[in-house]
Motif scaffolding. Structure first.
Motif, PDB file in Angstrom:
ATOM      1  N   MET A 117      31.639  42.360  30.323  1.00  0.00           N
ATOM      2  CA  MET A 117      31.127  42.030  28.962  1.00  0.00           C
ATOM      3  C   MET A 117      31.510  43.146  27.968  1.00  0.00           C
ATOM      4  N   PHE A 118      32.042  42.781  26.832  1.00  0.00           N
ATOM      5  CA  PHE A 118      32.518  43.769  25.859  1.00  0.00           C
ATOM      6  C   PHE A 118      31.341  44.476  25.175  1.00  0.00           C
ATOM      7  N   ASN A 119      31.406  45.812  25.170  1.00  0.00           N
ATOM      8  CA  ASN A 119      30.328  46.577  24.554  1.00  0.00           C
ATOM      9  C   ASN A 119      30.880  47.335  23.329  1.00  0.00           C
ATOM     10  N   ALA A 120      30.543  46.841  22.134  1.00  0.00           N
ATOM     11  CA  ALA A 120      31.131  47.375  20.902  1.00  0.00           C
ATOM     12  C   ALA A 120      30.764  48.847  20.680  1.00  0.00           C
ATOM     13  N   LYS A 121      29.521  49.192  20.996  1.00  0.00           N
ATOM     14  CA  LYS A 121      29.046  50.573  20.789  1.00  0.00           C
ATOM     15  C   LYS A 121      29.873  51.564  21.625  1.00  0.00           C
ATOM     16  N   GLU A 122      30.055  51.201  22.891  1.00  0.00           N
ATOM     17  CA  GLU A 122      30.849  52.042  23.808  1.00  0.00           C
ATOM     18  C   GLU A 122      32.288  52.147  23.314  1.00  0.00           C
ATOM     19  N   TYR A 123      32.803  51.007  22.862  1.00  0.00           N
ATOM     20  CA  TYR A 123      34.200  50.953  22.396  1.00  0.00           C
ATOM     21  C   TYR A 123      34.411  51.932  21.238  1.00  0.00           C
ATOM     22  N   ILE A 124      33.476  51.906  20.296  1.00  0.00           N
ATOM     23  CA  ILE A 124      33.586  52.781  19.118  1.00  0.00           C
ATOM     24  C   ILE A 124      33.568  54.246  19.561  1.00  0.00           C
ATOM     25  N   LYS A 125      32.634  54.562  20.441  1.00  0.00           N
ATOM     26  CA  LYS A 125      32.498  55.956  20.920  1.00  0.00           C
ATOM     27  C   LYS A 125      33.809  56.437  21.554  1.00  0.00           C
ATOM     28  N   LYS A 126      34.362  55.595  22.403  1.00  0.00           N
ATOM     29  CA  LYS A 126      35.585  55.961  23.130  1.00  0.00           C
ATOM     30  C   LYS A 126      36.766  56.119  22.149  1.00  0.00           C
ATOM     31  N   GLN A 127      36.884  55.178  21.222  1.00  0.00           N
ATOM     32  CA  GLN A 127      38.006  55.237  20.270  1.00  0.00           C
ATOM     33  C   GLN A 127      37.922  56.485  19.392  1.00  0.00           C
ATOM     34  N   VAL A 128      36.711  56.775  18.893  1.00  0.00           N
ATOM     35  CA  VAL A 128      36.538  57.930  18.006  1.00  0.00           C
ATOM     36  C   VAL A 128      36.957  59.204  18.739  1.00  0.00           C
ATOM     37  N   SER A 129      36.555  59.318  20.000  1.00  0.00           N
ATOM     38  CA  SER A 129      36.913  60.547  20.721  1.00  0.00           C
ATOM     39  C   SER A 129      38.419  60.585  20.988  1.00  0.00           C
ATOM     40  N   GLU A 130      39.018  59.437  21.308  1.00  0.00           N
ATOM     41  CA  GLU A 130      40.481  59.428  21.526  1.00  0.00           C
ATOM     42  C   GLU A 130      41.254  59.752  20.263  1.00  0.00           C
ATOM     43  N   ILE A 131      40.808  59.193  19.140  1.00  0.00           N
ATOM     44  CA  ILE A 131      41.496  59.447  17.863  1.00  0.00           C
ATOM     45  C   ILE A 131      41.469  60.956  17.569  1.00  0.00           C
ATOM     46  N   ARG A 132      40.318  61.568  17.767  1.00  0.00           N
ATOM     47  CA  ARG A 132      40.194  63.024  17.507  1.00  0.00           C
ATOM     48  C   ARG A 132      41.185  63.806  18.349  1.00  0.00           C
ATOM     49  N   LYS A 133      41.301  63.398  19.617  1.00  0.00           N
ATOM     50  CA  LYS A 133      42.225  64.109  20.527  1.00  0.00           C
ATOM     51  C   LYS A 133      43.665  63.926  20.037  1.00  0.00           C
ATOM     52  N   ILE A 134      44.022  62.714  19.674  1.00  0.00           N
ATOM     53  CA  ILE A 134      45.416  62.434  19.292  1.00  0.00           C
ATOM     54  C   ILE A 134      45.779  63.142  17.987  1.00  0.00           C
ATOM     55  N   VAL A 135      44.919  63.030  16.982  1.00  0.00           N
ATOM     56  CA  VAL A 135      45.278  63.517  15.638  1.00  0.00           C
ATOM     57  C   VAL A 135      45.158  65.046  15.531  1.00  0.00           C
ATOM     58  N   GLY A 136      44.278  65.632  16.288  1.00  0.00           N
ATOM     59  CA  GLY A 136      44.092  67.088  16.197  1.00  0.00           C
ATOM     60  C   GLY A 136      43.746  67.495  14.775  1.00  0.00           C
ATOM     61  N   ASN A 137      44.533  68.435  14.208  1.00  0.00           N
ATOM     62  CA  ASN A 137      44.243  68.881  12.838  1.00  0.00           C
ATOM     63  C   ASN A 137      45.096  68.183  11.782  1.00  0.00           C
ATOM     64  N   GLU A 138      45.889  67.208  12.221  1.00  0.00           N
ATOM     65  CA  GLU A 138      46.789  66.532  11.268  1.00  0.00           C
ATOM     66  C   GLU A 138      46.022  65.502  10.429  1.00  0.00           C
ATOM     67  N   SER A 139      46.784  64.795   9.571  1.00  0.00           N
ATOM     68  CA  SER A 139      46.171  63.738   8.754  1.00  0.00           C
ATOM     69  C   SER A 139      46.868  62.397   9.043  1.00  0.00           C
TER      70      SER A 139
END
Ligand code: XMP
Length: 384
Positions: free
Chosen positions: A1-23
């Motif tokens: 079952m898809f859990n939107a809350k979990e999805y958001i948490k995971k994406q936000v942390s991945e985005i931070r890792k990928i982007v680092g200090n860039e824009s």
């Protein structure tokens, strides 16, 4: 079952890792997918994002205003970039659907890469969802926002890495994420394809067709309903087709039947393969136009398309005027859960003919209005 809350948490942390200090540059359209992406990006890296809306010239009349006000309401900034001259110059006179889509994609990323270079963004964020790359990889059609999945290296070609936070989601899951993020106002908004009216001008592009379709789109969007509903335009350069007339005559012996076929093709999907085939425009009347039950029309379109491999779509005449005119308008409305398959919305005929009459009054260069009676498959939702 898809859990939107979990999805958001995971994406936000991945985005931070990928982007680092860039824009990052976020390409937004005012639709739910790209707006959800903008929100996720904002949650992850705050003000280090720049949202841009590209006016390609193929957007709806009020699109710029609508996008601005959606973003204002959500408390975010968006820059409007007018690239319509570039797009129209490159696309004018093109006829083939895939050629048009590929030129659109190239122009779209060319414009974005110019902005990214100027402002030193290393990342481009876009709202690609699962059906986009599934259909592109499956060879059904080139969606405007699919690159790496078909072997295009965006860093080499355009100078940015692409981030696609919704890549494996379907529309109903994106809606759940939007609800969780508090973007309720977009959940009911119908989708509008990235290439916009480009894929609703069947065959050759002209500046006049864009203008007429913008006007008609307003009428159709105000009056109709369904999960997605819109108008398309095609030149009234058609040939009569007698083979199909025979099939229809067997069913409706007492009526006068006319079948015409425009001189350009439309996109469909048969047996999971792309079917760039003909469009059948069907008129049945005695003295007036004959408007049978939708289940009868559904059987009819099935018979026509299954017996004639050259066809992928059937539309049914709902209004005509004896006048010499340049254009035919098609109205389409579908109901669907995931946009991978779709049914025709059973809109009452009096409502459909009411809309068709308004369309005829709006522009004297329109000769007929048809309602598309083909589900997906065998037709796609869009025409090209
Ligand atoms: P089709 O025509 O493939 O449409 O049955 C399925 C859904 O996708 C939308 N669509 C697009 N969206 N870029 C997009 O962002 C595209 O190139 C594109 N082509 C189709 C279409 O409007 C429908 O919701």
């Amino acid at each position: 079952m898809f859990n939107a809350k979990e999805y958001i948490k995971k994406q936000v942390s991945e985005i931070r890792k990928i982007v680092g200090n860039e824009s990052a540059l976020v390409a937004v359209s005012g639709g739910i997918d790209s707006t959800v992406c903008a929100f996720l990006m904002h949650k992850a890296i705050g003000e280090r994002i720049e949202c841009v809306f590209i006016d390609t010239g193929f957007v709806r009349s009020d699109e710029r205003k609508t996008v601005k006000s959606i973003f204002e309401e959500l408390g975010m900034k968006v820059n409007i970039i007018d690239a319509s001259r570039d797009f129209i110059r490159r696309l004018r006179h093109l006829k083939d659907a895939e050629r048009k889509r590929i030129v659109f994609r190239e122009t779209f990323y060319y414009v974005l890469s110019k902005i990214a270079k100027e402002r030193n963004h290393k990342f481009l964020v876009q709202g690609t969802i699962a059906p986009d790359w599934i259909e592109t990889k499956g060879g059904i059609k080139t969606q405007h926002n699919v690159l790496s999945q078909i072997g295009i290296n965006s860093v080499e070609k355009f100078g940015f890495s692409v981030i696609e936070p919704l890549l494996y989601l379907y529309k109903d899951q994106v809606r759940k994420v939007a609800m969780e993020l508090g973007i309720k106002q977009l959940v009911k908004k119908q989708p509008f394809p990235g290439p916009g009216l480009l894929v609703r001008i069947i065959g050759e592009i002209s500046v006049d067709k864009i203008k007429v379709l913008k006007d008609i789109t307003k009428i159709v969007e105000n009056e109709l309903f369904g999960d997605q509903y819109f108008a398309a335009i095609v030149s009234d350069k058609c040939k009569e087709d007698k083979t199909i007339t025979k099939i229809v005559s067997k069913k409706f012996e007492k009526q006068k039947i006319k079948m015409k076929v425009p001189d350009c093709l439309v996109t469909g999907v048969k047996g999971d393969l792309r079917a760039y085939k003909k469009l059948a425009l069907l008129t049945i009347k005695n003295s007036d136009l004959f408007l049978p039950d939708f289940s009868v029309l559904n059987e009819l379109q099935f018979e026509i398309i299954s017996k004639n491999p050259d066809f992928t779509r059937v539309a049914y005449n709902i209004t005509e005027k004896p006048r010499v005119a340049k254009y035919i308008i098609l109205i389409r409305s579908i109901t669907t859960r995931d946009f991978m398959t779709a049914d025709v919305t059973r809109i009452p005929w009096d409502e459909l003919t009411g809309v068709a009459n308004k369309i005829m009054l709006k522009n004297k260069h329109i000769s007929e209005v048809y309602y598309d009676i083909t589900p997906k498959p065998p037709a796609c939702i869009e025409y090209e």
